[in-house]
Enzyme design. Structure first.
Site, PDB file in Angstrom:
ATOM      1  N   LYS A   1       0.863  -1.186   0.000  1.00 42.50           N
ATOM      2  CA  LYS A   1       0.000   0.000   0.000  1.00 42.50           C
ATOM      3  C   LYS A   1       0.894   1.229   0.000  1.00 42.50           C
ATOM      4  O   LYS A   1       1.705   1.417   0.911  1.00 42.50           O
ATOM      5  CB  LYS A   1      -0.907   0.002   1.241  1.00 42.50           C
ATOM      6  CG  LYS A   1      -1.663   1.328   1.453  1.00 42.50           C
ATOM      7  CD  LYS A   1      -2.620   1.295   2.653  1.00 42.50           C
ATOM      8  CE  LYS A   1      -3.228   2.674   2.921  1.00 42.50           C
ATOM      9  NZ  LYS A   1      -4.148   2.686   4.074  1.00 42.50           N
TER      10      LYS A   1
ATOM     11  N   ASP B   1      -2.482  10.282   3.315  1.00 39.48           N
ATOM     12  CA  ASP B   1      -3.884   9.900   3.499  1.00 39.48           C
ATOM     13  C   ASP B   1      -4.610  10.959   4.309  1.00 39.48           C
ATOM     14  O   ASP B   1      -4.563  10.968   5.540  1.00 39.48           O
ATOM     15  CB  ASP B   1      -3.969   8.530   4.201  1.00 39.48           C
ATOM     16  CG  ASP B   1      -5.410   8.058   4.366  1.00 39.48           C
ATOM     17  OD1 ASP B   1      -6.313   8.689   3.764  1.00 39.48           O
ATOM     18  OD2 ASP B   1      -5.628   7.063   5.085  1.00 39.48           O
TER      19      ASP B   1
ATOM     20  N   LYS C   1     -10.198  13.153   7.439  1.00 40.60           N
ATOM     21  CA  LYS C   1      -9.781  12.851   8.807  1.00 40.60           C
ATOM     22  C   LYS C   1      -9.765  14.144   9.614  1.00 40.60           C
ATOM     23  O   LYS C   1      -9.371  15.191   9.089  1.00 40.60           O
ATOM     24  CB  LYS C   1      -8.353  12.280   8.813  1.00 40.60           C
ATOM     25  CG  LYS C   1      -8.219  10.852   8.340  1.00 40.60           C
ATOM     26  CD  LYS C   1      -6.764  10.399   8.420  1.00 40.60           C
ATOM     27  CE  LYS C   1      -6.548   9.059   7.742  1.00 40.60           C
ATOM     28  NZ  LYS C   1      -7.246   7.939   8.397  1.00 40.60           N
TER      29      LYS C   1
ATOM     30  N   ASP D   1     -12.072   7.222   3.256  1.00 41.42           N
ATOM     31  CA  ASP D   1     -10.891   6.994   4.091  1.00 41.42           C
ATOM     32  C   ASP D   1     -10.509   5.505   4.132  1.00 41.42           C
ATOM     33  O   ASP D   1      -9.447   5.156   4.626  1.00 41.42           O
ATOM     34  CB  ASP D   1     -11.143   7.525   5.508  1.00 41.42           C
ATOM     35  CG  ASP D   1      -9.860   7.760   6.284  1.00 41.42           C
ATOM     36  OD1 ASP D   1      -8.774   7.690   5.663  1.00 41.42           O
ATOM     37  OD2 ASP D   1      -9.948   8.017   7.504  1.00 41.42           O
TER      38      ASP D   1
ATOM     39  N   GLU E   1      -9.341   3.774   1.807  1.00 37.96           N
ATOM     40  CA  GLU E   1      -8.768   3.834   0.461  1.00 37.96           C
ATOM     41  C   GLU E   1      -7.712   2.767   0.203  1.00 37.96           C
ATOM     42  O   GLU E   1      -7.501   2.367  -0.936  1.00 37.96           O
ATOM     43  CB  GLU E   1      -8.180   5.232   0.212  1.00 37.96           C
ATOM     44  CG  GLU E   1      -6.748   5.446   0.735  1.00 37.96           C
ATOM     45  CD  GLU E   1      -6.604   5.331   2.242  1.00 37.96           C
ATOM     46  OE1 GLU E   1      -7.612   5.483   2.955  1.00 37.96           O
ATOM     47  OE2 GLU E   1      -5.480   5.083   2.708  1.00 37.96           O
TER      48      GLU E   1
ATOM     49  N   ARG F   1      -7.574  -0.411   0.849  1.00 32.03           N
ATOM     50  CA  ARG F   1      -8.089  -1.658   0.277  1.00 32.03           C
ATOM     51  C   ARG F   1      -8.432  -1.490  -1.201  1.00 32.03           C
ATOM     52  O   ARG F   1      -8.404  -2.460  -1.949  1.00 32.03           O
ATOM     53  CB  ARG F   1      -9.297  -2.138   1.102  1.00 32.03           C
ATOM     54  CG  ARG F   1     -10.466  -1.209   1.121  1.00 32.03           C
ATOM     55  CD  ARG F   1     -11.425  -1.506   2.279  1.00 32.03           C
ATOM     56  NE  ARG F   1     -10.901  -1.035   3.562  1.00 32.03           N
ATOM     57  CZ  ARG F   1     -11.521  -1.201   4.723  1.00 32.03           C
ATOM     58  NH1 ARG F   1     -12.671  -1.851   4.793  1.00 32.03           N
ATOM     59  NH2 ARG F   1     -10.980  -0.738   5.835  1.00 32.03           N
TER      60      ARG F   1
END
Ligand code: BES
Ligand code: MN
Ligand code: ZN
Length: 510
Positions: free
Chosen positions: A272, A277, A284, A354, A356, A358
């Site tokens: 990943k 993020d 977030k 969020d 993301e 996966r």
């Protein structure tokens, strides 16, 4: 970068700035560990007593610096705690040596040369001390010491310990040499993974990460292919594109292929690589986004493992897949409620932008499966839920194969990485049922780490052995440094992946 050499030099002749000895907790006070006999002699056999007088007990993490007696050419002695002394007939464990060597190296910033007189009778001992010292000496200083200060020469950060000599080793012994060389290659690449994690996200964009991989490929004979946003669109990589489309920095999928002509097996590693993020439209809150540059730690670990495999010339094919994207909110970002068509053809309703990781991993897992590897391991800072379950130092292992999960857990233990096997309970799948698409990217809150694992499982090719490492806890260390673990990027899972590749090469796995 810190250099490491093996040395037969006697303590009396040795020229170094510091000599490192080990001190352990004995039944009747601190005991000097093997390897430091000559240093003890220079203290007339009283080094243990001197250390006790100075308050040393030999506990883990303990550092005592003292001036050397006149018999030594080295001006300073550093005694590092090893924890409990081993029982009769037993030897110091690798992790105790690794941590103590790390503490010693970390305590010597700005020092030119340190000689380590620790227990290194065996190649395992050499490997542990070399790894610990080279990982402990790590520092990330590229963004410190601005030009003015550097010119004045008084404020810049101290550089890490420059040179390490391991005393009591045989530079001409094949096994000794091999242990040191493996440790050097492994730690250089692991430290490079730490650098990538620590590099701020305004500099480490998906494009920049891909450029680093391309350059490393050239240096180490690894074939590197980069899919840019145009190629990703052409290929139908809806997961990676869906996550990346809110950012000014477009996504990339990088393939690194290390091959050996006599390889019998192929291992695929998927990382990943969210370079930042923010959560996307499901933004977030402050307090949860300050360390999110670490969200590419899985890709960094995969990258380091492939390069290490190449440098060691392992007799196995190792393919790395870096799923790189920046998760940002904007007018072009994926919305909660959007449906993505993934590379596999499956549709995913994005309920939370969020979740993301996966999405990018799913595309990379499907793509990796197309090449029919003998096993796939993905590595990801995937869920906060895994941190709630296992804390900050332990990664979770999920798999579609019990034996493979157990092997990875044992390998991690062997290389000194804390991990724990986690289940993939089938009943959690229905929480991801979507009224609109084939699956949603979120399910029940309880067991969130396992839900994420179940999502990934659906994108792994039929019949392929697969494991998923959720390194959200250990990837980034926010507390005070300990052992060989610095603040910031840790290089979590690199040692496990490299040993897994070695095991796959030697055929003692599956
Ligand atoms: N990158 C985060 C997980 C994470 C959190 C890593 C803290 C390291 C430290 C991941 O993308 C994420 O946001 N996961 C969500 C999933 C949820 C929305 C289903 C989470 O765990 O809250
Ligand atoms: Mn996220
Ligand atoms: Zn994330």
């Amino acid at each position: 970068m810190t250099a490491l050499t093996l040395s037969t030099a006697g303590v009396a002749k040795l020229r170094a700035d510091v000599i490192v000895v080990g001190v352990a907790k004995g039944a009747k006070g601190p005991v000097v560990a093997p390897g430091a006999e000559a240093v003890d002699q220079a203290f007339d056999g009283k080094l243990g007593t001197v250390l006790e007088t100075l308050g040393a007990v030999g506990g883990e993490g303990e550092v005592t610096k003292l001036p050397a007696p006149s018999g030594l050419k080295t001006p300073v002695v550093l005694a590092v705690g090893l924890g409990s002394a081993p029982g009769k007939g037993e030897t110091y464990g690798s992790e105790a040596l690794r941590r103590a060597a790390g503490v010693a190296a970390r305590s010597l910033p700005g020092v030119k040369k340190a000689a380590f007189a620790l227990p290194v009778e065996t190649p395992e001992g050499i490997a542990a001390v070399a790894e610990g010292a080279l990982l402990g000496a790590y520092a990330f200083t590229v963004y410190q010491g601005g030009e003015k200060n550097a010119q004045r020469g008084d404020r810049g950060p101290k550089q890490p310990l420059a040179e390490i000599a391991l005393l009591g080793t045989k530079p001409r012994d094949k096994a000794h040499k091999a242990a040191a060389e493996r440790a050097i290659a492994l730690t250089e690449e692991l430290n490079r993974a730490r650098d990538l994690v620590n590099t701020p996200p305004n500099d480490l964009t998906p494009e920049a990460f891909a450029a680093v991989a391309t350059a490393a490929g050239k240096d180490h004979g690894i074939k590197v292919q980069v899919l840019d946003e145009t190629a990703l669109a052409k290929g139908g990589y809806g997961g990676i594109l869906g996550v990346g489309k809110g950012s000014e920095n477009p996504p990339r999928l990088v393939k690194l292929a290390y091959t050996h002509p006599d390889a019998k097996k192929t291992l695929a590693l998927v990382g990943k690589g969210i370079t930042y993020d923010s959560g996307g439209i499901s933004l977030k809150p402050a307090g949860h986004n300050e360390t999110m540059k670490c969200d590419m730690s899985g890709a960094a670990a995969v990258f380091a493992a492939v390069v290490t495999a190449a440098r060691l010339g392992l007799r196995v094919n190792v393919t790395g897949w870096l799923a790189l994207a920046e998760n940002m909110p904007s007018g072009s970002a994926t919305r909660p409620g959007d449906v993505l068509r993934m590379y596999s053809g499956k549709t995913v309703e994005v309920l939370n932008t969020d979740a993301e990781g996966r999405l990018v991993l799913a595309d990379a897992l499907t793509r990796a499966s197309e090449e029919n590897p003998d096993a796939i391991v993905d590595v990801a800072t995937l869920t906060g839920a895994m941190m709630l379950a296992l804390g900050n130092r332990t990664f979770g292992i999920m798999a579609n194969d019990d034996a493979f999960r157990t092997s990875i857990h044992e390998i991690a233990e062997e290389v000194g990485e804390a991990s724990w096997p986690m289940p993939l309970p089938a009943d959690l799948r229905k929480g991801m049922d979507s009224p609109t698409a084939d699956i949603a990217n979120m399910g029940e809150r309880m067991g969130g780490g396992l839900v994420a694992g179940l999502f990934l499982k659906e994108f792994v090719g039929e019949g392929i052995t697969w494991a998923h490492l959720d390194i959200a806890g250990p990837a980034f260390h926010e507390g005070a440094p300990y052992g060989y673990t610095p603040k910031g990027g840790t290089g979590s899972s690199v040692r496990t992946l490299v040993r897994l590749a070695e095991r796959t090469a030697s055929g003692d796995l599956g």
